[in-house]
Motif scaffolding. Structure first.
Motif, PDB file in Angstrom:
ATOM      1  N   PRO A 321     -17.321  14.864  17.049  1.00 18.52           N
ATOM      2  CA  PRO A 321     -15.852  14.957  17.038  1.00 18.52           C
ATOM      3  C   PRO A 321     -15.170  13.994  18.002  1.00 18.52           C
ATOM      4  N   VAL A 322     -15.806  13.755  19.168  1.00 17.51           N
ATOM      5  CA  VAL A 322     -15.204  12.849  20.152  1.00 17.51           C
ATOM      6  C   VAL A 322     -15.121  11.428  19.592  1.00 17.51           C
ATOM      7  N   ILE A 323     -16.213  10.970  18.961  1.00 12.29           N
ATOM      8  CA  ILE A 323     -16.220   9.637  18.363  1.00 12.29           C
ATOM      9  C   ILE A 323     -15.174   9.540  17.265  1.00 12.29           C
ATOM     10  N   LEU A 324     -15.094  10.612  16.445  1.00 12.25           N
ATOM     11  CA  LEU A 324     -14.112  10.618  15.360  1.00 12.25           C
ATOM     12  C   LEU A 324     -12.680  10.570  15.887  1.00 12.25           C
ATOM     13  N   VAL A 325     -12.419  11.315  16.955  1.00 10.80           N
ATOM     14  CA  VAL A 325     -11.069  11.334  17.528  1.00 10.80           C
ATOM     15  C   VAL A 325     -10.702   9.955  18.070  1.00 10.80           C
ATOM     16  N   ILE A 326     -11.646   9.302  18.735  1.00 10.90           N
ATOM     17  CA  ILE A 326     -11.383   7.952  19.255  1.00 10.90           C
ATOM     18  C   ILE A 326     -11.109   6.987  18.103  1.00 10.90           C
ATOM     19  N   ALA A 327     -11.938   7.068  17.046  1.00 10.61           N
ATOM     20  CA  ALA A 327     -11.740   6.200  15.884  1.00 10.61           C
ATOM     21  C   ALA A 327     -10.391   6.475  15.224  1.00 10.61           C
ATOM     22  N   ALA A 328     -10.064   7.770  15.083  1.00  9.20           N
ATOM     23  CA  ALA A 328      -8.783   8.136  14.465  1.00  9.20           C
ATOM     24  C   ALA A 328      -7.618   7.644  15.307  1.00  9.20           C
ATOM     25  N   SER A 329      -7.757   7.709  16.626  1.00 12.18           N
ATOM     26  CA  SER A 329      -6.694   7.244  17.514  1.00 12.18           C
ATOM     27  C   SER A 329      -6.394   5.772  17.280  1.00 12.18           C
ATOM     28  N   VAL A 330      -7.452   4.969  17.194  1.00 11.15           N
ATOM     29  CA  VAL A 330      -7.281   3.534  16.971  1.00 11.15           C
ATOM     30  C   VAL A 330      -6.628   3.273  15.620  1.00 11.15           C
ATOM     31  N   ILE A 331      -7.113   3.980  14.574  1.00 10.08           N
ATOM     32  CA  ILE A 331      -6.601   3.769  13.213  1.00 10.08           C
ATOM     33  C   ILE A 331      -5.123   4.145  13.122  1.00 10.08           C
ATOM     34  N   TYR A 332      -4.784   5.343  13.627  1.00  9.70           N
ATOM     35  CA  TYR A 332      -3.409   5.831  13.483  1.00  9.70           C
ATOM     36  C   TYR A 332      -2.421   5.026  14.320  1.00  9.70           C
ATOM     37  N   ILE A 333      -2.801   4.710  15.547  1.00  8.40           N
ATOM     38  CA  ILE A 333      -1.864   3.974  16.404  1.00  8.40           C
ATOM     39  C   ILE A 333      -1.652   2.558  15.870  1.00  8.40           C
ATOM     40  N   PHE A 334      -2.719   1.946  15.335  1.00 10.87           N
ATOM     41  CA  PHE A 334      -2.574   0.593  14.777  1.00 10.87           C
ATOM     42  C   PHE A 334      -1.739   0.619  13.497  1.00 10.87           C
ATOM     43  N   LEU A 335      -2.121   1.473  12.533  1.00 13.23           N
ATOM     44  CA  LEU A 335      -1.391   1.519  11.265  1.00 13.23           C
ATOM     45  C   LEU A 335       0.010   2.079  11.445  1.00 13.23           C
ATOM     46  N   GLY A 336       0.187   2.918  12.485  1.00 17.35           N
ATOM     47  CA  GLY A 336       1.512   3.466  12.749  1.00 17.35           C
ATOM     48  C   GLY A 336       2.535   2.409  13.110  1.00 17.35           C
ATOM     49  N   MET A 337       2.054   1.219  13.500  1.00 15.36           N
ATOM     50  CA  MET A 337       2.972   0.118  13.802  1.00 15.36           C
ATOM     51  C   MET A 337       3.613  -0.444  12.542  1.00 15.36           C
ATOM     52  N   PHE A 338       3.017  -0.148  11.372  1.00 18.49           N
ATOM     53  CA  PHE A 338       3.474  -0.794  10.141  1.00 18.49           C
ATOM     54  C   PHE A 338       3.905   0.179   9.040  1.00 18.49           C
ATOM     55  N   LEU A 339       3.436   1.436   9.083  1.00 17.60           N
ATOM     56  CA  LEU A 339       3.672   2.364   7.989  1.00 17.60           C
ATOM     57  C   LEU A 339       4.530   3.542   8.438  1.00 17.60           C
ATOM     58  N   ASP A 340       5.259   4.147   7.491  1.00 19.76           N
ATOM     59  CA  ASP A 340       6.031   5.341   7.808  1.00 19.76           C
ATOM     60  C   ASP A 340       5.097   6.541   7.926  1.00 19.76           C
ATOM     61  N   SER A 341       5.570   7.615   8.554  1.00 15.22           N
ATOM     62  CA  SER A 341       4.718   8.742   8.916  1.00 15.22           C
ATOM     63  C   SER A 341       4.051   9.410   7.729  1.00 15.22           C
ATOM     64  N   LEU A 342       4.849   9.766   6.726  1.00 13.15           N
ATOM     65  CA  LEU A 342       4.301  10.484   5.575  1.00 13.15           C
ATOM     66  C   LEU A 342       3.298   9.625   4.823  1.00 13.15           C
ATOM     67  N   GLY A 343       3.653   8.363   4.594  1.00 13.61           N
ATOM     68  CA  GLY A 343       2.742   7.468   3.900  1.00 13.61           C
ATOM     69  C   GLY A 343       1.447   7.266   4.672  1.00 13.61           C
ATOM     70  N   LEU A 344       1.547   7.112   5.989  1.00 14.27           N
ATOM     71  CA  LEU A 344       0.359   6.915   6.813  1.00 14.27           C
ATOM     72  C   LEU A 344      -0.555   8.133   6.756  1.00 14.27           C
ATOM     73  N   MET A 345       0.031   9.327   6.843  1.00 17.71           N
ATOM     74  CA  MET A 345      -0.783  10.540   6.804  1.00 17.71           C
ATOM     75  C   MET A 345      -1.532  10.667   5.481  1.00 17.71           C
ATOM     76  N   LEU A 346      -0.818  10.455   4.380  1.00 13.94           N
ATOM     77  CA  LEU A 346      -1.443  10.624   3.071  1.00 13.94           C
ATOM     78  C   LEU A 346      -2.367   9.463   2.720  1.00 13.94           C
ATOM     79  N   LEU A 347      -2.209   8.336   3.390  1.00 12.97           N
ATOM     80  CA  LEU A 347      -3.123   7.211   3.197  1.00 12.97           C
ATOM     81  C   LEU A 347      -4.454   7.455   3.899  1.00 12.97           C
ATOM     82  N   THR A 348      -4.408   8.034   5.087  1.00 14.69           N
ATOM     83  CA  THR A 348      -5.618   8.155   5.905  1.00 14.69           C
ATOM     84  C   THR A 348      -6.404   9.454   5.694  1.00 14.69           C
ATOM     85  N   LEU A 349      -5.719  10.528   5.338  1.00 10.53           N
ATOM     86  CA  LEU A 349      -6.424  11.811   5.204  1.00 10.53           C
ATOM     87  C   LEU A 349      -7.562  11.781   4.189  1.00 10.53           C
TER      88      LEU A 349
END
Length: 437
Positions: A321-349
């Motif tokens: 879980p720790v590795i996954l959380v770190i990976a998710a942090s990088v993915i969400y913070i990076f993509l969050g610079m370009f995508l809106d919240s709802l779209g980002l959530m449904l893209l990554t889940l």
């Protein structure tokens, strides 16, 4: 590499290209997902999946909470139930270092709890709080950054539309997810307030002291004007927490309660009702279209095998879980610079959810982290939707770069809060564990 996997990865790349070209997120998701399933399984199975998956998702009874909570927030805002929020917060908190900014944070948190929308919170409070702070010579970056960042609390403090959609998408308990956002939402607001106080204590020029005291009588008097909103919030959250009604029923109950309060205060008329309904219908349609695209992307990812391949590629560390959380942090913070919240959530889940489920991580805890990631994305450059909302409010009087500089301190505060939520999962899980069923 397996051909199906190549098609899945290619679909994700094409999706990002379409988004970069400013194709609406709903259409981007739909085109890539439908086309991907058609390539992998054929045209008829793709059409069949479009018919059955989207209908079954949209027909989900729990989704009726979305328009109901939107209607509740629109009635509360359009009827003026939120107007005295900032004045009350200012009277009680203006004596603190950076008091008006702290008052803005508190007012945003209260407004968010009634509206469930970060964008609505930033837009409404920006028109009220920023001119007041500028009147008292507050630093423009602090004034605008405060409202842009505090507006994001609408994503976390229930009833959050993003939390409801996450719960439905992941089949988690909507009630537990909503209640789980309370303590992290309060913690986020307190960390913002602490950061403001520390900065203004070190550099008083950021927020000159507001002259002119307010008597205790005036402070008590203003509280009598804001009682409708606390009653509305306590009525909704108390009902969910106690098990008196379901989250779906809470949405309808909240909308009805907002209607009754506005009517008894003689603030409800045909114009208010009509505008509230129209805005609710428009927002609901937009959310549902994006959700339909997201559910199709889930099927495309499952058929292509991308989540399974990613899990296998990560090896034994992939289920940590720790590795996954770190990976998710990088993915969400990076993509969050370009995508809106709802779209980002449904893209990554569709990609990340199977990995977290396989790791045994608590989905409610993961959900709160995801919402926190999305909050950060709302204020990170170059997109930062809330920043552009505030820019629209202030016009040419404050440059965009000043607002982005102002939110940087709040991004640091958000990362601190996020770290606490990762290290101490019970912050998110304590209240849901006490809920009655």
């Amino acid at each position: 590499m397996d051909l199906d996997l190549i098609i899945g990865i290619g679909g994700l790349v094409l999706l990002l290209v379409l988004l970069a070209l400013r194709v609406p997120i709903a259409f981007s998701l739909g085109i890539v997902s439908l086309g991907g399933v058609a390539v992998l399984r054929g045209g008829l199975p793709a059409i069949s999946a479009l018919e059955t998956l989207t209908f079954n998702f949209i027909a989900h009874w729990s989704l009726s909470a979305v328009p109901m909570f939107l209607l509740m927030g629109n009635i509360a805002y359009k009827s003026g139930l939120t107007q005295s929020l900032y004045r009350a917060a200012r009277m009680w908190l203006s004596g603190l270092p950076g008091g008006l900014a702290i008052a803005s944070t508190a007012a945003c948190a209260m407004f968010a709890a009634a509206s469930g929308s970060s964008v609505a919170t930033a837009s409404a409070m920006g028109r009220i709080a920023i001119p007041e702070m500028m009147k008292y010579k507050y630093d423009p970056g602090l004034a605008t950054g405060t409202v842009a960042a505090a507006g994001t609390l609408g994503s976390l403090i229930p009833p959050s539309i993003l939390i409801i959609l996450f719960a439905i998408f992941t089949e988690a308990s909507i009630g537990q997810m909503l209640i789980a956002g309370i303590l992290p939402g309060i913690l986020s607001g307190l960390v913002f307030a602490a950061m403001i106080m520390i900065r203004c204590k070190i550099n008083p020029k950021l927020a000159p002291k507001v002259e002119g005291g307010v008597t205790l009588t005036e402070k008590i008097q203003v509280l009598r004007e804001v009682w409708p909103l606390p009653v509305l919030i306590v009525g909704v959250l108390g009902g969910i927490y106690s098990g008196f009604f379901t989250p779906t029923e809470a949405g309808a109950g909240g909308a009805f309660l907002a209607f009754i309060i506005a009517a008894t205060q003689k603030r409800l008329n045909w114009t208010v009702f009509k505008e509230s309904v129209i805005e609710t219908c428009s927002a609901t349609a937009m959310i549902f279209l994006i959700a339909m695209g997201g559910i199709m992307l889930t099927r495309f990812m499952a058929v292509s095998g991308v989540p399974a391949a990613l899990s296998s590629a990560l090896g034994p560390y992939g289920l940590d879980p720790v590795i996954l959380v770190i990976a998710a942090s990088v993915i969400y913070i990076f993509l969050g610079m370009f995508l809106d919240s709802l779209g980002l959530m449904l893209l990554t889940l569709p990609v990340l959810l199977p990995l977290f489920e396989a790791s045994g991580a608590d989905i409610i805890w993961f959900g709160i982290l995801v919402i926190k990631y999305l909050e950060i994305g709302l204020i990170t450059p170059p997109v930062g939707l809330n920043v552009y909302i505030i820019k629209g409010v202030v016009g040419d009087s404050i440059p965009l770069e000043t607002i982005f500089k102002g939110v940087l301190w709040f991004i640091v505060a958000d990362i601190f809060t996020l770290t606490l939520l990762i290290i101490f999962p019970q912050i998110s899980l304590y209240l849901p564990s006490l809920m009655q069923f």
